[in-house]
Scaffold this motif. Structure first.
Motif, PDB file in Angstrom:
ATOM      1  N   GLY A 142       0.810  -1.198   0.000  1.00  0.00           N
ATOM      2  CA  GLY A 142       0.000   0.000   0.000  1.00  0.00           C
ATOM      3  C   GLY A 142       0.849   1.254   0.000  1.00  0.00           C
ATOM      4  N   PRO A 143       0.263   2.405  -0.377  1.00  0.00           N
ATOM      5  CA  PRO A 143      -1.112   2.482  -0.864  1.00  0.00           C
ATOM      6  C   PRO A 143      -1.299   2.013  -2.297  1.00  0.00           C
ATOM      7  CG  PRO A 143      -0.090   4.641  -0.898  1.00  0.00           C
ATOM      8  CD  PRO A 143       0.912   3.730  -0.263  1.00  0.00           C
ATOM      9  N   THR A 144      -0.186   1.895  -3.056  1.00  0.00           N
ATOM     10  CA  THR A 144      -0.342   1.526  -4.465  1.00  0.00           C
ATOM     11  C   THR A 144       0.479   0.319  -4.877  1.00  0.00           C
ATOM     12  OG1 THR A 144       1.421   3.056  -5.140  1.00  0.00           O
ATOM     13  CG2 THR A 144      -0.852   3.915  -5.111  1.00  0.00           C
ATOM     14  N   ARG A 145       1.451  -0.135  -4.043  1.00  0.00           N
ATOM     15  CA  ARG A 145       2.352  -1.203  -4.472  1.00  0.00           C
ATOM     16  C   ARG A 145       2.526  -2.235  -3.365  1.00  0.00           C
ATOM     17  NH1 ARG A 145       4.417   0.020  -9.222  1.00  0.00           N
ATOM     18  NH2 ARG A 145       5.853  -1.744  -9.207  1.00  0.00           N
ATOM     19  N   ILE A 146       2.919  -3.436  -3.775  1.00  0.00           N
ATOM     20  CA  ILE A 146       3.305  -4.482  -2.835  1.00  0.00           C
ATOM     21  C   ILE A 146       4.743  -4.866  -3.161  1.00  0.00           C
ATOM     22  CG2 ILE A 146       2.271  -6.284  -4.312  1.00  0.00           C
ATOM     23  CD1 ILE A 146       1.769  -7.890  -1.732  1.00  0.00           C
ATOM     24  N   ARG A 147       5.583  -4.958  -2.124  1.00  0.00           N
ATOM     25  CA  ARG A 147       7.013  -5.153  -2.349  1.00  0.00           C
ATOM     26  C   ARG A 147       7.576  -6.038  -1.248  1.00  0.00           C
ATOM     27  NH1 ARG A 147      11.729  -2.717  -0.513  1.00  0.00           N
ATOM     28  NH2 ARG A 147      13.442  -2.693  -2.021  1.00  0.00           N
ATOM     29  N   GLU A 201      -6.589  -2.512  -8.592  1.00  0.00           N
ATOM     30  CA  GLU A 201      -7.407  -1.312  -8.424  1.00  0.00           C
ATOM     31  C   GLU A 201      -8.485  -1.504  -7.364  1.00  0.00           C
ATOM     32  OE1 GLU A 201      -8.978  -0.003 -12.104  1.00  0.00           O
ATOM     33  OE2 GLU A 201      -7.013   0.421 -13.009  1.00  0.00           O
ATOM     34  N   ALA A 202      -8.866  -2.750  -7.103  1.00  0.00           N
ATOM     35  CA  ALA A 202      -9.908  -3.003  -6.107  1.00  0.00           C
ATOM     36  C   ALA A 202      -9.518  -2.523  -4.726  1.00  0.00           C
ATOM     37  CB  ALA A 202     -10.224  -4.498  -6.061  1.00  0.00           C
ATOM     38  N   LEU A 203      -8.218  -2.372  -4.466  1.00  0.00           N
ATOM     39  CA  LEU A 203      -7.756  -1.905  -3.159  1.00  0.00           C
ATOM     40  C   LEU A 203      -7.630  -0.389  -3.107  1.00  0.00           C
ATOM     41  CD1 LEU A 203      -5.035  -4.594  -2.372  1.00  0.00           C
ATOM     42  CD2 LEU A 203      -7.405  -4.500  -1.576  1.00  0.00           C
ATOM     43  N   ALA A 234      -8.011   8.183  -3.863  1.00  0.00           N
ATOM     44  CA  ALA A 234      -7.704   8.948  -5.060  1.00  0.00           C
ATOM     45  C   ALA A 234      -7.216   8.074  -6.195  1.00  0.00           C
ATOM     46  CB  ALA A 234      -6.640  10.000  -4.757  1.00  0.00           C
ATOM     47  N   LEU A 235      -6.944   6.763  -5.940  1.00  0.00           N
ATOM     48  CA  LEU A 235      -6.547   5.888  -7.039  1.00  0.00           C
ATOM     49  C   LEU A 235      -7.605   5.849  -8.131  1.00  0.00           C
ATOM     50  CD1 LEU A 235      -5.010   2.844  -5.150  1.00  0.00           C
ATOM     51  CD2 LEU A 235      -3.813   4.492  -6.571  1.00  0.00           C
ATOM     52  N   THR A 236      -8.857   5.971  -7.747  1.00  0.00           N
ATOM     53  CA  THR A 236      -9.925   5.930  -8.736  1.00  0.00           C
ATOM     54  C   THR A 236     -10.677   7.251  -8.844  1.00  0.00           C
ATOM     55  OG1 THR A 236     -11.422   5.056  -7.055  1.00  0.00           O
ATOM     56  CG2 THR A 236     -10.270   3.464  -8.440  1.00  0.00           C
TER      57      THR A 236
END
Length: 801
Positions: A142-147, A201-203, A234-236
């Motif tokens: 999160g908020p946009t990536r998994i690492r 995008e669901a997250l 704000a991702l969507t």
């Protein structure tokens, strides 16, 4: 009276920054620049009421690299409950009864990213990944990536496949097969066990999600328990909300392109900018119909319409109907007067162009009429923030233009410039903004042009916002030009010609304003979304690696900048420079008292410092050049090491007369009889330093490193000489020195690679300074910062025997 009241802290001695809120914690850093001072006490207040306080004592690696109190000066203050959005907080270092506010204070609590929810939740990461078969770490989610990374414990070469689940629903499936240098260094297989990819995008709905990471084939959970994240809504969310489309009147006599350039008190800079927009200067633009609308946004004295028209019949002056500190309204007003099918927006008139911008933009539109074309920006003279502090002037910049006889050859600008940010690879990175943004007029109108809500002086993030909204709304490609640029001239700009502290404060205010308007932090356009076109008309356009930065040539002052080598000379450039040094065998030219030493001069400096620190009783040298042994002998004499002795094993050549403290021992280093003699020679020496030259497998191998490493004393070094001459990534290479070192410094090794001795640009021993940390500490859990806890109190340290 308290100690702080008796000894007030001078405000000039305090340096610090408020970084912002993460959840309900306020983060930042601060330190007292006077040597050996205690940690600062940081206080947060609202309307004079104390909300929280703490010592600035948390370690941060970036601060350590910047030389801020060895990195131990960060803070995180929990604000519970979190003050309401809009609350103004003052953040200050306490001392002497009067606080010293940090840069970024006062700080305004922003509105939460999710309406009505102030806790942007993420469980504490990283989380360890562990099963009977797997080992790894979830570093980020999160908020946009998994690492993170994960590997099989049985040493199998295949990559684990993981899946991310919410309840019974599988959201993402991926293989852990990306290379991680940090994992390879710790001998976690070959390092090809990482993962770093976008979250689905669901997250991105701004809601709280409880997730689980599992093995994809069996469904077995790899974490001890599920974890929680909250993605940013704000991702969507549409970025164009709140900006109404522009309403344009139809015009009869249209042109291909309308250039809109904004000026404010920059007559000197405007002359060069307008010259760069003229038909004589722009190449292959003879049949391009275009106009240049020059905004005079309240200059004193005002620009003269006749002077503007002298650059060509297509140039005309525009005076906005309203005088505002932000240029956004003036730019929109001029845009509605434009007749072009396409617009070129230049919010800062101090930027001048290279000669091929119009030509390349037109070719991009011929290929795709809806293309958005971005021109990257450079500085004249180098980093102008640094130059401003060093005494750089407009007159000195004028001499640079005279030096290249501009505008005779516009591409010579690259000779006297540097990319903004001094990126050593300036063309293929992502983009945050363009100071010559070229796009279809219909697109500009549809997204509402510049958002006039950005009302700060200079427009704040308005230009970044326009680029981001245009990139999201376009139906065409995002074209980044190669070999063409806009060059910023030195003037009284809002962020470029101020010192770092003032620039940081202003940019932080701009970022807060953007967050308030858009409900999210600004993010540039990733390079994966960009298309590239153009050519490299100048060899100096390829980057900054091939020349020293211009401040060294200007002779302004004796001031030097703080060492941020990675900004100006990245790892790739350093590796290239070292490889050239090795392939030309320049180390053979380095001599001591007439004898070759076989290493780079920087390595001699490092060795000198190590001898000063360790003060060895015994030094074992395996296979090194005679000149290096002589150098060590002289260094021992300089530190009054009269009782220190040197054993030279397998010397490459005989010497007529060895120094008195040197004993020569012929034979292969790994021979059992030689090893027995070496152990006997070391005897009961307490401080032992060893140097081993690379060479054939029988002289440099895992077993020889283990044998001689066992003789090295705690906190001393085993130095591998000549590691530069191996090629670890080539399977057919006959020299695998770095591979051998990585085996030797594996997870359970008492040795670690000490990279502090490889900070110089050229070393023939990269990754070759191996420090013995010993005892229960190994390479996997070694923390170098612990070595400096109490250097003046040996009783608090480990037993050095």
């Amino acid at each position: 009276m308290s100690p702080t009241q008796r000894n007030p802290i001078p405000s000039t001695a305090i340096e610090g920054v408020v970084d912002g809120l993460r959840g309900n914690q306020l983060h930042g850093w601060a330190w007292d620049t006077r040597a050996e001072q205690p940690h600062l006490r940081i206080e947060v207040r609202a309307d004079g009421v104390l909300l929280g306080s703490t010592d600035a004592a948390i370690f941060r690696a970036d601060l350590a690299m910047a030389g801020k109190r060895n990195g131990h000066c960060a803070f995180a203050i929990a604000l519970d409950p979190l003050p309401a959005p809009g609350t103004v907080l003052t953040v200050a270092a306490a001392g002497g009864g009067m606080g010293r506010e940090l840069t970024g204070s006062p700080f305004t609590v922003p509105a939460p990213l999710v309406p009505g929810c102030a806790d942007q939740v993420t469980d504490v990461l990283p989380l360890p990944i562990g099963t009977p078969r797997l080992h790894g770490s979830l570093d980020q989610c999160g908020p946009t990536r998994i690492r993170g990374w994960v590997r099989w414990l049985d040493g199998t070469g295949r990559s684990p496949t993981l899946s991310l689940h919410e309840g019974d629903r599988e959201l993402l499936r991926f293989e852990a097969n990306q290379w991680r240098a940090d994992i390879a260094e710790l001998q976690q297989d070959d390092g090809c066990c990482g993962f770093d990819l976008p979250l689905p995008e669901a997250l991105g709905d701004g809601l709280l999600h409880v997730l689980e990471l599992r093995m994809a084939d069996s469904g077995v959970a790899v974490l001890q328990s599920p974890f929680r994240i909250r993605g940013a809504a704000a991702l969507t969310a549409p970025r164009t909300r709140g900006v109404s489309p522009l309403q344009r009147k139809a015009v009869a006599d249209t042109v291909d392109l309308s250039v809109i350039v904004n000026f404010y008190n920059m007559r000197r800079e405007a002359e060069r900018t307008l010259t760069s927009l003229s038909r004589d200067y722009q190449h292959d633009a003879g049949d391009l119909s275009y106009e240049v609308l020059c905004i005079d946004n309240g200059s004193n004295p005002p620009l003269d319409p006749g002077w503007i028209a002298s650059f060509g019949p297509q140039f005309r002056l525009v005076r906005p109907s309203r005088q505002l500190t932000s240029p956004c309204a003036a730019l929109n007003e001029a845009a509605l007067q434009a007749r072009g099918k396409y617009l070129a927006l230049m919010i800062d008139g101090a930027h001048l162009l290279t000669p091929g911008v119009f030509h390349e933009a037109r070719r991009a539109w011929q290929e795709h009429p809806d293309a958005v074309v971005a021109v990257r920006h450079w500085f004249i003279g180098g980093d102008q923030r640094w130059l401003a502090m060093a005494g750089y002037t407009r007159e000195q910049e004028d001499r640079l233009f005279e030096r290249i006889r501009w505008p005779a050859n516009g591409y010579e600008l690259f000779r006297i410039g540097a990319p903004i940010g001094e990126n050593p690879e300036p063309w293929f990175d992502g983009l945050s903004e363009s100071n010559c943004l070229m796009l279809p007029t219909a697109l500009y109108d549809r997204i509402g042009g510049f958002d006039e809500a950005f009302d700060q002086a200079g427009g704040g993030f308005a230009n970044l916002d326009l680029w981001r909204r245009a990139s999201d709304a376009t139906n065409g490609p995002l074209v980044s030009l190669l070999g063409e640029a806009s060059f910023h001239q030195f003037h009284g700009g809002t962020t470029t010609n101020v010192d770092d502290a003032e620039k940081d404060s202003r940019v932080r205010a701009y970022a807060n304003a953007y967050r308030a308007l858009r409900g999210e932090d600004f993010a540039g356009v990733h390079r994966s979304r960009l298309s590239f076109r153009g050519r490299m008309p100048s060899e100096f356009a390829t980057g900054v690696r091939q020349r020293t930065l211009l401040p060294m040539h200007l002779g302004i002052t004796e001031q030097v900048r703080s060492g941020q080598l990675a900004l100006h000379f990245d790892e790739g450039a350093q590796a290239h420079l070292q490889s050239v040094y090795a392939e030309c065998a320049l180390q053979r030219e380095v001599r001591w008292l007439g004898q070759p030493v076989g290493v780079a001069p920087a390595d001699l400096v490092s060795l000198q410092e190590i001898i000063q620190q360790v003060r060895p009783d015994a030094v074992i040298v395996v296979g090194a050049e005679a000149g290096l042994v002589a150098f060590i002998d002289n260094m021992l004499s300089m530190i009054d090491g009269a009782a220190s002795r040197i054993l030279h094993v397998n010397p490459p050549s005989a010497m007529s007369a060895w120094p008195a403290r040197v004993t020569a021992l012929q034979g292969l280093p790994g021979d059992p009889h030689v090893l027995a003699t070496v152990r006997q020679w070391v005897g009961s020496a307490e401080a032992v330093l060893a140097l081993q030259a690379t060479g054939a497998t029988e002289t440099f191998s895992l077993s020889t490193l283990q044998d001689y490493g066992a003789l090295v004393s705690y906190r001393s070094y085993l130095i591998c000489l000549g590691t530069l001459f191996g090629q670890p990534w080539l399977g057919y290479s006959s020299h695998q020195y770095l591979h051998t070192i990585r085996e030797f410094t594996g997870t359970h090794s008492p040795f670690v690679i000490d990279r502090s001795w490889n900070r110089q640009l050229i070393s023939t021993c990269p990754s070759g300074f191996l420090r013995k940390v010993g005892g229960l500490c190994t390479a996997a859990n070694y923390d170098a910062s612990l070595d400096t806890i109490a250097p003046d109190q040996p009783s608090l340290m480990e037993n050095q025997q």
